[in-house]
Scaffold this motif. Sequence first.
Motif, mmCIF file in Angstrom:
data_model
loop_
_atom_site.group_PDB
_atom_site.id
_atom_site.type_symbol
_atom_site.label_atom_id
_atom_site.label_comp_id
_atom_site.label_asym_id
_atom_site.label_seq_id
_atom_site.Cartn_x
_atom_site.Cartn_y
_atom_site.Cartn_z
ATOM 1 N N ASN A 185 -3.245 7.428 46.879
ATOM 2 C CA ASN A 185 -2.181 7.473 45.882
ATOM 3 C C ASN A 185 -2.091 8.849 45.245
ATOM 4 O O ASN A 185 -1.006 9.404 45.076
ATOM 5 C CB ASN A 185 -2.425 6.424 44.797
ATOM 6 C CG ASN A 185 -2.152 5.008 45.290
ATOM 7 O OD1 ASN A 185 -1.525 4.815 46.323
ATOM 8 N ND2 ASN A 185 -2.635 4.031 44.539
ATOM 9 N N ALA B 21 2.024 4.431 45.637
ATOM 10 C CA ALA B 21 1.700 3.608 44.476
ATOM 11 C C ALA B 21 1.135 2.290 44.980
ATOM 12 O O ALA B 21 1.503 1.214 44.532
ATOM 13 C CB ALA B 21 2.944 3.373 43.630
ATOM 14 N N ALA C 113 -0.898 -0.735 45.130
ATOM 15 C CA ALA C 113 -1.668 -1.459 44.117
ATOM 16 C C ALA C 113 -2.857 -2.136 44.790
ATOM 17 O O ALA C 113 -2.863 -2.340 46.002
ATOM 18 C CB ALA C 113 -0.770 -2.505 43.454
ATOM 19 N N ASP D 79 -5.391 -3.697 39.975
ATOM 20 C CA ASP D 79 -4.094 -4.011 39.379
ATOM 21 C C ASP D 79 -3.843 -5.509 39.269
ATOM 22 O O ASP D 79 -3.169 -5.963 38.351
ATOM 23 C CB ASP D 79 -2.981 -3.365 40.217
ATOM 24 C CG ASP D 79 -3.184 -1.869 40.314
ATOM 25 O OD1 ASP D 79 -3.027 -1.207 39.282
ATOM 26 O OD2 ASP D 79 -3.552 -1.372 41.395
ATOM 27 N N THR E 14 1.392 5.282 35.635
ATOM 28 C CA THR E 14 1.118 5.004 37.049
ATOM 29 C C THR E 14 0.683 3.545 37.239
ATOM 30 O O THR E 14 0.936 2.967 38.277
ATOM 31 C CB THR E 14 0.017 5.937 37.597
ATOM 32 O OG1 THR E 14 -1.059 5.937 36.685
ATOM 33 C CG2 THR E 14 0.506 7.355 37.777
ATOM 34 N N ARG F 114 2.417 0.918 39.793
ATOM 35 C CA ARG F 114 1.729 0.188 40.862
ATOM 36 C C ARG F 114 2.002 -1.312 40.775
ATOM 37 O O ARG F 114 2.229 -1.985 41.766
ATOM 38 C CB ARG F 114 0.216 0.416 40.794
ATOM 39 C CG ARG F 114 -0.246 1.768 41.292
ATOM 40 C CD ARG F 114 -1.748 1.769 41.526
ATOM 41 N NE ARG F 114 -2.496 1.383 40.344
ATOM 42 C CZ ARG F 114 -2.906 2.221 39.397
ATOM 43 N NH1 ARG F 114 -2.659 3.511 39.489
ATOM 44 N NH2 ARG F 114 -3.575 1.782 38.352
ATOM 45 N N ASN G 76 5.145 -2.598 42.175
ATOM 46 C CA ASN G 76 5.236 -2.505 43.631
ATOM 47 C C ASN G 76 5.073 -3.850 44.345
ATOM 48 O O ASN G 76 5.240 -3.944 45.540
ATOM 49 C CB ASN G 76 4.188 -1.509 44.133
ATOM 50 C CG ASN G 76 4.708 -0.676 45.284
ATOM 51 O OD1 ASN G 76 5.818 -0.887 45.761
ATOM 52 N ND2 ASN G 76 3.917 0.244 45.757
#
Length: 591
Positions: free
Chosen positions: A164, A170, A172, A305, A529, A533, A536
């Motif tokens: 990343n 991005a 995750a 995440d 950020t 993520r 996404n």
Amino acid sequence: MSQSLKFFTPSRSPYLTISKLPATSYTRFPVINLPSKKHSITITKSLSSDLDATSSQVLASGNGQSGVSGVLSADNVGSVLSHAPSDSGAAAIEVDAVTEAELKENGFRSTRRTKLVCTIGPATCGFEQLEALAVGGMNVARINMCHGTREWHQRVIERVRRLNEEKGFAVAIMMDTEGSEIHMGDLGGAASAKAEDGEIWTFSVRAFGSPRPERTINVNYDGFAEDVKVGDELLVDGGMVRFEVIEKIGPDVKCRCTDPGLLLPRANLTFWRDGSLVRERNAMLPTISSKDWLDIDFGIAEGVDFIAISFVKSAEVINHLKSYIAARSRGSDIAVIAKIESIDSLKNLEDIIQASDGAMVARGDLGAQIPLEQVPSAQQRIVQLCRQLNKPVIVASQLLESMIEYPTPTRAEVADVSEAVRQRADALMLSGESAMGQFPEKALAVLRSVSVRIEKWWREEKRHEAMELPDVGTSFADSISEEICNSAAKMANNLEVDALFVYTKTGHMASLLSRCRPDCPIFAFTTTTSVRRRLNLQWGLIPFRLSFSDDMESNLNKTFSLLKARGMIKSGDLVIAVSDMLQSIQVMNVP
Ligand SMILES: Nc1ncnc2c1ncn2[C@@H]1O[C@H](COP(=O)(O)OP(=O)(O)O)[C@@H](O)[C@H]1O
Ligand SMILES: C=C(OP(=O)(O)O)C(=O)O
Ligand SMILES: [K+]
Ligand SMILES: [Mg+2]
């Protein structure tokens, strides 16, 4: 004659964009695999004459800074132009090179809306393998705590992070807990074991020595021998292999194989009596085991995440985990995904989904707990409910199972993937196909191409299923946001706009737009950020990181110039913009 131009691009970019001033037309030259941050590009004479080199701008489109390197003019073509890494961090916009290239190549309409999750295992844990998956469209990397050590998973997380950072992705990270259902041991390191028809196997809680004696299987819970009865049917992986219990000797349970097949390490076990699943013991096991809590601590420390919870039975466990995370992970917000894979989770479906930040249709174990022919309708119900409650939903397991061994999918698998896309699930997931299969990238490519094709077909046919979307807002302000998003999405379809823009700090407005499943892509601009993520995972969102202010006028101008400079939008494109900060819908052509 060749002319050499040096320019700065903060990251690898697949294109050098050369545009005339004002930026109305673009010529792009693929520059694949740029080796470092300073690149020397050779422009041939014919190319530079194409440029009408009086006042053309050279743009290196990468990640971060726009990378404007200089202005070509008749006398400076050929001179070395360099652009130092500027301190224009505030002006930077972050998007990955793959999305950027896709937007430029195919335009807005054909970007993929369905997100892709890949389980990372021995076949895909190297940096280059992970990069290949990211380039192939992986939005989320899943690590399954059933397998491997924490150190192993930590190295995967570290590589995804590096990917990343270095390449602007991005991707995750989703950590999936083991859960405490009954399963077999790890076969003493063997990749699999074959059970043949009529063979007698011993299932036991006893730890076997090494090497593991022939036809023995370790079972992970102490009450096993007490709980099973002679005559019970023992199903491995929901029926991939079947045994009949023939004798109990102390802790050992002797079983005869009735349906031969491959036993995989740590495969799930269920036992059936008089045609029904015996669930008393499972009902007593905690959803989150003590090992799971340690894994969760690991996930929090690593800043994953998403945490996906296996075998959720009720909303309480989700609420408990969410408060545990909130108390421990100052500020960083880890989303909790409920895996729907048990009879109990189907009974308490609405409460569980309401309490969670998303759900997974975990068809592998679900298919071992309910009759297989009920799995498709359960999937449809879960996907629909998640959409109504505005929670992202992942359809998982066996989507392309045959691709573990073969380079092409079966027609039936393609139809299954198509159905999940047609149901407008947020995401599709690969398990064994990407973790230990022989063709992880090919499997991902199949998910990608089927998604894009079905989405396009659906739009062309204008078969919007007008799904009733109930109000989800709990406050008046939330209700306003929701109305704005519903209206903006409807306008976007009716006016056939090119893109929806949403400026969102928490990501909430972006998810409300995604929920409407509009025809055009949704560019979601967010300041951190971590939110980027997390977005996404959601259908149709193209997440960008951008610092922005409360002044929408200036945000829009800044975004237009940054995206135009990179060739991702052009003058005349029609966009609709909404934001967290200003309760309004703006419709405009890109200047
Ligand atoms: N971290 C890992 N280390 C080793 N093997 C793994 C790992 N993750 C997944 N696998 C392999 O990939 C298979 C499919 O993954 P998955 O569907 O996530 O697990 P499961 O089969 O236990 O439900 C697993 O059965 C296992 O063989
Ligand atoms: C996704 C699933 O869970 P796991 O792979 O962890 O068993 C499933 O059962 O479908
Ligand atoms: K798991
Ligand atoms: Mg499962």
